[in-house]
Design a protein around this motif. Structure first.
Motif, PDB file in Angstrom:
ATOM      1  N   HIS A  17      11.155   4.046   9.363  1.00 36.93           N
ATOM      2  CA  HIS A  17      11.845   5.393   8.378  1.00 36.93           C
ATOM      3  C   HIS A  17      11.029   5.694   7.402  1.00 36.93           C
ATOM      4  O   HIS A  17      11.416   7.418   7.311  1.00 36.93           O
ATOM      5  CB  HIS A  17      12.333   4.151   7.638  1.00 36.93           C
ATOM      6  CG  HIS A  17      13.707   4.477   6.265  1.00 36.93           C
ATOM      7  ND1 HIS A  17      12.502   5.200   5.166  1.00 36.93           N
ATOM      8  CD2 HIS A  17      14.077   5.609   6.141  1.00 36.93           C
ATOM      9  CE1 HIS A  17      13.753   5.365   3.812  1.00 36.93           C
ATOM     10  NE2 HIS A  17      14.650   6.173   4.565  1.00 36.93           N
ATOM     11  N   SER A  18       9.987   5.655   7.318  1.00 33.22           N
ATOM     12  CA  SER A  18       9.238   6.494   6.530  1.00 33.22           C
ATOM     13  C   SER A  18       7.498   6.162   6.969  1.00 33.22           C
ATOM     14  O   SER A  18       7.126   5.079   7.676  1.00 33.22           O
ATOM     15  CB  SER A  18       8.461   6.767   5.382  1.00 33.22           C
ATOM     16  OG  SER A  18       8.771   5.224   4.426  1.00 33.22           O
ATOM     17  N   THR A  28      14.923   0.241  12.574  1.00 32.48           N
ATOM     18  CA  THR A  28      14.157   1.428  12.081  1.00 32.48           C
ATOM     19  C   THR A  28      12.764   0.163  10.970  1.00 32.48           C
ATOM     20  O   THR A  28      13.217  -1.078  10.677  1.00 32.48           O
ATOM     21  CB  THR A  28      14.583   2.159  10.878  1.00 32.48           C
ATOM     22  OG1 THR A  28      13.320   2.697  10.183  1.00 32.48           O
ATOM     23  CG2 THR A  28      15.260   1.230   9.349  1.00 32.48           C
ATOM     24  N   ALA A  68      11.261   0.052   8.037  1.00 33.33           N
ATOM     25  CA  ALA A  68      11.258   0.774   6.141  1.00 33.33           C
ATOM     26  C   ALA A  68      10.231  -0.051   5.503  1.00 33.33           C
ATOM     27  O   ALA A  68      10.052  -0.263   4.160  1.00 33.33           O
ATOM     28  CB  ALA A  68      12.989   0.455   5.647  1.00 33.33           C
ATOM     29  N   SER A  74       8.707   2.230   3.382  1.00 30.37           N
ATOM     30  CA  SER A  74       9.604   2.787   2.511  1.00 30.37           C
ATOM     31  C   SER A  74       9.831   2.136   1.031  1.00 30.37           C
ATOM     32  O   SER A  74       9.787   2.379   0.131  1.00 30.37           O
ATOM     33  CB  SER A  74      11.175   3.457   3.084  1.00 30.37           C
ATOM     34  OG  SER A  74      10.432   3.897   4.487  1.00 30.37           O
ATOM     35  N   PHE A  75      10.508   1.018   2.180  1.00 28.59           N
ATOM     36  CA  PHE A  75      10.275  -0.173   0.320  1.00 28.59           C
ATOM     37  C   PHE A  75       9.626  -0.200  -0.604  1.00 28.59           C
ATOM     38  O   PHE A  75       8.127  -0.501  -0.706  1.00 28.59           O
ATOM     39  CB  PHE A  75      10.426  -1.325   1.314  1.00 28.59           C
ATOM     40  CG  PHE A  75      10.998  -2.682   0.729  1.00 28.59           C
ATOM     41  CD1 PHE A  75      12.645  -2.376   0.092  1.00 28.59           C
ATOM     42  CD2 PHE A  75      10.705  -3.604  -0.482  1.00 28.59           C
ATOM     43  CE1 PHE A  75      12.985  -3.416  -1.060  1.00 28.59           C
ATOM     44  CE2 PHE A  75      11.245  -4.821  -0.888  1.00 28.59           C
ATOM     45  CZ  PHE A  75      12.690  -4.454  -1.123  1.00 28.59           C
ATOM     46  N   CYS A  84      14.412   4.953  -1.754  1.00 25.97           N
ATOM     47  CA  CYS A  84      15.853   4.530  -1.796  1.00 25.97           C
ATOM     48  C   CYS A  84      15.454   3.961  -0.275  1.00 25.97           C
ATOM     49  O   CYS A  84      15.776   4.628   0.455  1.00 25.97           O
ATOM     50  CB  CYS A  84      17.358   4.766  -2.232  1.00 25.97           C
ATOM     51  SG  CYS A  84      17.893   4.044  -1.974  1.00 25.97           S
ATOM     52  N   VAL A  85      15.799   2.833  -0.144  1.00 25.37           N
ATOM     53  CA  VAL A  85      16.400   1.798   1.532  1.00 25.37           C
ATOM     54  C   VAL A  85      17.952   1.250   0.995  1.00 25.37           C
ATOM     55  O   VAL A  85      17.445   0.207   0.449  1.00 25.37           O
ATOM     56  CB  VAL A  85      15.136   1.410   1.870  1.00 25.37           C
ATOM     57  CG1 VAL A  85      15.321   0.579   3.679  1.00 25.37           C
ATOM     58  CG2 VAL A  85      13.750   1.881   1.619  1.00 25.37           C
ATOM     59  N   VAL A 114      20.157   0.016   3.540  1.00 25.81           N
ATOM     60  CA  VAL A 114      20.773   0.158   5.017  1.00 25.81           C
ATOM     61  C   VAL A 114      21.647  -0.008   5.442  1.00 25.81           C
ATOM     62  O   VAL A 114      22.640   0.751   6.710  1.00 25.81           O
ATOM     63  CB  VAL A 114      20.274  -1.990   5.798  1.00 25.81           C
ATOM     64  CG1 VAL A 114      21.068  -1.934   6.664  1.00 25.81           C
ATOM     65  CG2 VAL A 114      19.324  -2.002   4.473  1.00 25.81           C
ATOM     66  N   LEU A 143      21.973   3.917   5.897  1.00 26.84           N
ATOM     67  CA  LEU A 143      20.783   4.251   6.659  1.00 26.84           C
ATOM     68  C   LEU A 143      22.264   4.248   8.317  1.00 26.84           C
ATOM     69  O   LEU A 143      21.438   4.774   9.409  1.00 26.84           O
ATOM     70  CB  LEU A 143      19.744   3.073   7.137  1.00 26.84           C
ATOM     71  CG  LEU A 143      18.122   3.594   5.752  1.00 26.84           C
ATOM     72  CD1 LEU A 143      17.499   2.439   5.888  1.00 26.84           C
ATOM     73  CD2 LEU A 143      17.977   4.836   6.320  1.00 26.84           C
ATOM     74  N   CYS A 184      16.353  -3.322  10.161  1.00 27.47           N
ATOM     75  CA  CYS A 184      15.982  -2.909   9.432  1.00 27.47           C
ATOM     76  C   CYS A 184      14.472  -4.115   9.417  1.00 27.47           C
ATOM     77  O   CYS A 184      15.787  -5.129   8.600  1.00 27.47           O
ATOM     78  CB  CYS A 184      16.586  -3.060   8.201  1.00 27.47           C
ATOM     79  SG  CYS A 184      15.544  -1.546   7.072  1.00 27.47           S
ATOM     80  N   LEU A 200      11.499  -4.688   6.168  1.00 25.81           N
ATOM     81  CA  LEU A 200      10.999  -4.794   5.206  1.00 25.81           C
ATOM     82  C   LEU A 200       9.890  -5.845   4.803  1.00 25.81           C
ATOM     83  O   LEU A 200      10.402  -6.699   5.712  1.00 25.81           O
ATOM     84  CB  LEU A 200      12.402  -4.487   4.531  1.00 25.81           C
ATOM     85  CG  LEU A 200      13.867  -3.982   4.186  1.00 25.81           C
ATOM     86  CD1 LEU A 200      14.752  -4.636   3.270  1.00 25.81           C
ATOM     87  CD2 LEU A 200      13.248  -2.287   3.453  1.00 25.81           C
TER      88      LEU A 200
END
Length: 132
Positions: A78-79, A107, A109, A112-113, A117-118, A120, A123, A128, A130
């Motif tokens: 994600h990032s 993904t 993430a 990102s978390f 903003c995550v 799901v 997205l 995902c 996390l």
């Protein structure tokens, strides 16, 4: 936690007939890339690395072009904390599903978390990772 959650996504490979294919990016977390290289070396899967642009962004149409009839999983971070890019996962997931309706989209993430903003559902991913 990244390795365990990513392994759950990669377990999809075991449920395939034939040689499964995975699409990922060239800036993925080493846990994903190392696992895919090991699986490929053992003859368990093939994978395609989608190149990112100059800003570290994955182009959804490049993902769509990389999906084959044997693709079971698309996994895109994600990032990325090294290049600072946040991927448009909703567009990537739509492109992947347009190419093959039953492909799973994952993904990572973890970076990102708590920072961006995550959501799901927004997205559009099936899996995902996390960490928090």
């Amino acid at each position: 936690a990244v390795v365990l959650a990513s392994d759950l996504a990669l377990l999809q490979l075991a449920s395939c007939t034939g040689r499964p294919h995975v699409v990922t990016s060239n800036i993925e977390h080493p846990a994903i890339l190392e696992a895919l290289r090991a699986y490929q070396a053992d003859g368990l899967c093939d994978f395609t690395l989608v190149e990112v642009d100059g800003e570290g962004t994955v182009c959804p149409s490049a993902v769509e072009r990389a999906v084959t009839e044997n693709t079971v999983l698309v996994t895109i971070m994600h990032s990325n904390n090294e290049v600072g890019a946040v991927q448009d996962l909703a567009a990537i997931a739509k492109a992947a599903k347009r190419a093959k309706r039953d492909v799973l989209v994952h993904t990572d993430a973890a970076q990102s978390f708590g920072k961006v903003c995550v959501n799901v559902k927004e997205l559009g991913v099936d899996l995902c990772t996390l960490v928090g």
